[in-house]
Write a protein that holds these residues in place. Structure first.
Motif, PDB file in Angstrom:
ATOM      1  N   GLY A  34      -4.316   3.264  -0.036  1.00 23.98           N
ATOM      2  CA  GLY A  34      -3.707   4.077   1.011  1.00 23.98           C
ATOM      3  C   GLY A  34      -4.000   3.465   2.364  1.00 23.98           C
ATOM      4  O   GLY A  34      -5.134   3.027   2.626  1.00 23.98           O
ATOM      5  N   ASP A  35      -2.965   3.397   3.215  1.00 24.54           N
ATOM      6  CA  ASP A  35      -3.093   2.765   4.532  1.00 24.54           C
ATOM      7  C   ASP A  35      -3.516   1.302   4.429  1.00 24.54           C
ATOM      8  O   ASP A  35      -4.215   0.777   5.300  1.00 24.54           O
ATOM      9  CB  ASP A  35      -4.090   3.525   5.411  1.00 24.54           C
ATOM     10  N   GLN A  83       3.015   6.338  -1.698  1.00 28.66           N
ATOM     11  CA  GLN A  83       4.173   5.769  -1.018  1.00 28.66           C
ATOM     12  C   GLN A  83       4.205   4.255  -1.176  1.00 28.66           C
ATOM     13  O   GLN A  83       5.252   3.665  -1.451  1.00 28.66           O
ATOM     14  CB  GLN A  83       4.135   6.136   0.463  1.00 28.66           C
ATOM     15  N   GLN A  84       3.057   3.616  -1.014  1.00 27.74           N
ATOM     16  CA  GLN A  84       2.997   2.170  -1.176  1.00 27.74           C
ATOM     17  C   GLN A  84       3.346   1.765  -2.598  1.00 27.74           C
ATOM     18  O   GLN A  84       4.068   0.781  -2.824  1.00 27.74           O
ATOM     19  CB  GLN A  84       1.602   1.654  -0.822  1.00 27.74           C
ATOM     20  N   GLU A 100       0.379  -1.641   7.486  1.00 29.85           N
ATOM     21  CA  GLU A 100       0.968  -0.896   8.598  1.00 29.85           C
ATOM     22  C   GLU A 100       2.469  -1.124   8.541  1.00 29.85           C
ATOM     23  O   GLU A 100       2.955  -2.197   8.896  1.00 29.85           O
ATOM     24  CB  GLU A 100       0.398  -1.366   9.929  1.00 29.85           C
ATOM     25  N   TYR A 101       3.197  -0.123   8.068  1.00 29.17           N
ATOM     26  CA  TYR A 101       4.624  -0.278   7.860  1.00 29.17           C
ATOM     27  C   TYR A 101       5.354  -0.598   9.154  1.00 29.17           C
ATOM     28  O   TYR A 101       5.117   0.008  10.196  1.00 29.17           O
ATOM     29  CB  TYR A 101       5.222   0.992   7.257  1.00 29.17           C
ATOM     30  N   PRO A 142       7.532   6.049   6.779  1.00 33.67           N
ATOM     31  CA  PRO A 142       6.659   7.124   6.297  1.00 33.67           C
ATOM     32  C   PRO A 142       5.194   6.698   6.348  1.00 33.67           C
ATOM     33  O   PRO A 142       4.884   5.519   6.565  1.00 33.67           O
ATOM     34  CB  PRO A 142       7.123   7.316   4.853  1.00 33.67           C
ATOM     35  N   GLU A 143       4.309   7.631   6.156  1.00 34.58           N
ATOM     36  CA  GLU A 143       2.883   7.322   6.123  1.00 34.58           C
ATOM     37  C   GLU A 143       2.587   6.454   4.906  1.00 34.58           C
ATOM     38  O   GLU A 143       3.095   6.696   3.806  1.00 34.58           O
ATOM     39  CB  GLU A 143       2.069   8.616   6.055  1.00 34.58           C
ATOM     40  N   ALA A 144       1.765   5.441   5.085  1.00 38.60           N
ATOM     41  CA  ALA A 144       1.480   4.483   4.008  1.00 38.60           C
ATOM     42  C   ALA A 144       0.402   5.019   3.077  1.00 38.60           C
ATOM     43  O   ALA A 144      -0.697   4.459   2.957  1.00 38.60           O
ATOM     44  CB  ALA A 144       1.060   3.141   4.598  1.00 38.60           C
ATOM     45  N   THR A 145       0.708   6.102   2.381  1.00 43.82           N
ATOM     46  CA  THR A 145      -0.221   6.652   1.402  1.00 43.82           C
ATOM     47  C   THR A 145      -0.242   5.771   0.161  1.00 43.82           C
ATOM     48  O   THR A 145       0.622   4.895  -0.023  1.00 43.82           O
ATOM     49  CB  THR A 145       0.184   8.075   1.000  1.00 43.82           C
ATOM     50  N   THR A 165      11.796   5.895  11.477  1.00 43.49           N
ATOM     51  CA  THR A 165      10.345   5.979  11.513  1.00 43.49           C
ATOM     52  C   THR A 165       9.802   5.817  10.103  1.00 43.49           C
ATOM     53  O   THR A 165      10.130   6.615   9.217  1.00 43.49           O
ATOM     54  CB  THR A 165       9.884   7.333  12.078  1.00 43.49           C
ATOM     55  N   ARG A 173       9.691  -2.170   3.119  1.00 42.40           N
ATOM     56  CA  ARG A 173       8.300  -1.707   3.009  1.00 42.40           C
ATOM     57  C   ARG A 173       7.649  -2.280   1.759  1.00 42.40           C
ATOM     58  O   ARG A 173       6.491  -2.709   1.783  1.00 42.40           O
ATOM     59  CB  ARG A 173       8.248  -0.177   2.974  1.00 42.40           C
TER      60      ARG A 173
END
Length: 272
Positions: A196-197, A219-220, A200-201, A213-216, A211, A50
């Motif tokens: 954020g976002d 997190q990124q 697209e992981y 995680p959400e690309a906040t 799965t 990621r």
């Protein structure tokens, strides 16, 4: 008088919360838990994948990694990308053509044995060793028990820098600056790279039940900080494993020497 002043300053320094300590002369740096910290820590393969996505799709536009070769992306203790994926990624980058028939300035698609090209178009720093060059959050680079247990602090600095934009801007000498709580001086010329976002992981190798995680924003930032730590220390896990093996052998050797010494001197000391 001077010694009393130094004592007071030392006490004040000890009372400062760990998460607010400076890294490499920076401002606020948040303590972040990474899987590779500590003597037994290892890289999270999916997190490195990621993090590479974030670097490739966002950071590579301004920052190069001239000390990292593409084939390192296939390391089993790293991102562990399949060979065909590494080759495809390399071909997306242009490197200098040094072949016998090449002219100065000629380029060609990269191959896995090449390194990521340098990117000096906007004067942005190379990111190959940024995680090590920003060491210091947990103590002086390479020293201290906190360095061993918690890591060098460079990834925390990168994470904090990417998440500490306040949204305030100001213009100085014709240049637009952005307020950032982590940057020394509080202002930085780099616009916020993550919102954020931004990506697209995806995970290479389908059907593994994983799965992303959400690309906040957070997190990124954490993922790319981990990837840049790997870029600076791709053999960290290998080195830790070698150190553990050596430690075990030292313990065994110490035990053998102890019992050997005891047996040799037993007749002399009358110890039966």
């Amino acid at each position: 008088m001077m010694s009393n002043t130094l004592r007071v300053l030392s006490v004040v320094a000890l009372l400062v919360p760990g998460s607010a300590l400076a890294a490499g002369g920076a401002g606020y740096v948040e303590d972040v838990d990474f899987s590779f910290e500590g003597p037994f820590g290892t890289y999270d393969q999916y997190q490195l994948q990621r993090g590479f996505q974030v670097y490739h799709e966002i950071c590579a536009g301004c920052h190069g990694m001239k000390f990292v070769s593409f084939r390192e992306l296939g390391r089993a203790d790293g991102p562990n990308l399949p060979d065909e994926q590494v080759k495809a990624i390399a071909e997306l980058y242009e490197v200098a053509d040094t072949g016998p028939d090449a002219f100065p300035g000629d380029t060609r698609p990269a191959v896995p044995s090449d390194r990521f090209p340098a990117n000096e178009s906007v004067g942005a720093p190379d990111l190959s060793l940024i995680a090590k060059s920003r060491a210091g959050f947990h103590g002086p680079s390479g020293t201290g028990i906190n360095q061993l247990m918690k890591g060098i602090g460079g990834p925390e600095y990168i994470y904090s820098l990417l998440t500490s934009y306040t949204g305030e801007e100001q213009e100085q000498a014709g240049a637009l600056l952005y307020e950032n709580k982590t940057m020394a001086g509080g202002w930085i010329s780099m616009a916020p790279p993550l919102y954020g976002d931004d990506v697209e992981y995806a995970v290479y190798g389908e059907g593994n039940g994983y799965t992303p995680p959400e690309a906040t924003l957070e997190q990124q930032a954490k993922d790319v900080a981990a990837f840049l730590m790997w870029a600076a220390e791709p053999k960290m896990v290998e080195r830790k494993e070698a150190g553990l093996r050596n430690l075990i052998w030292l313990v065994v050797l110490a035990a053998l020497l102890y019992f050997t010494n005891k047996k040799i001197w037993a007749p002399i000391k009358g110890d039966h």
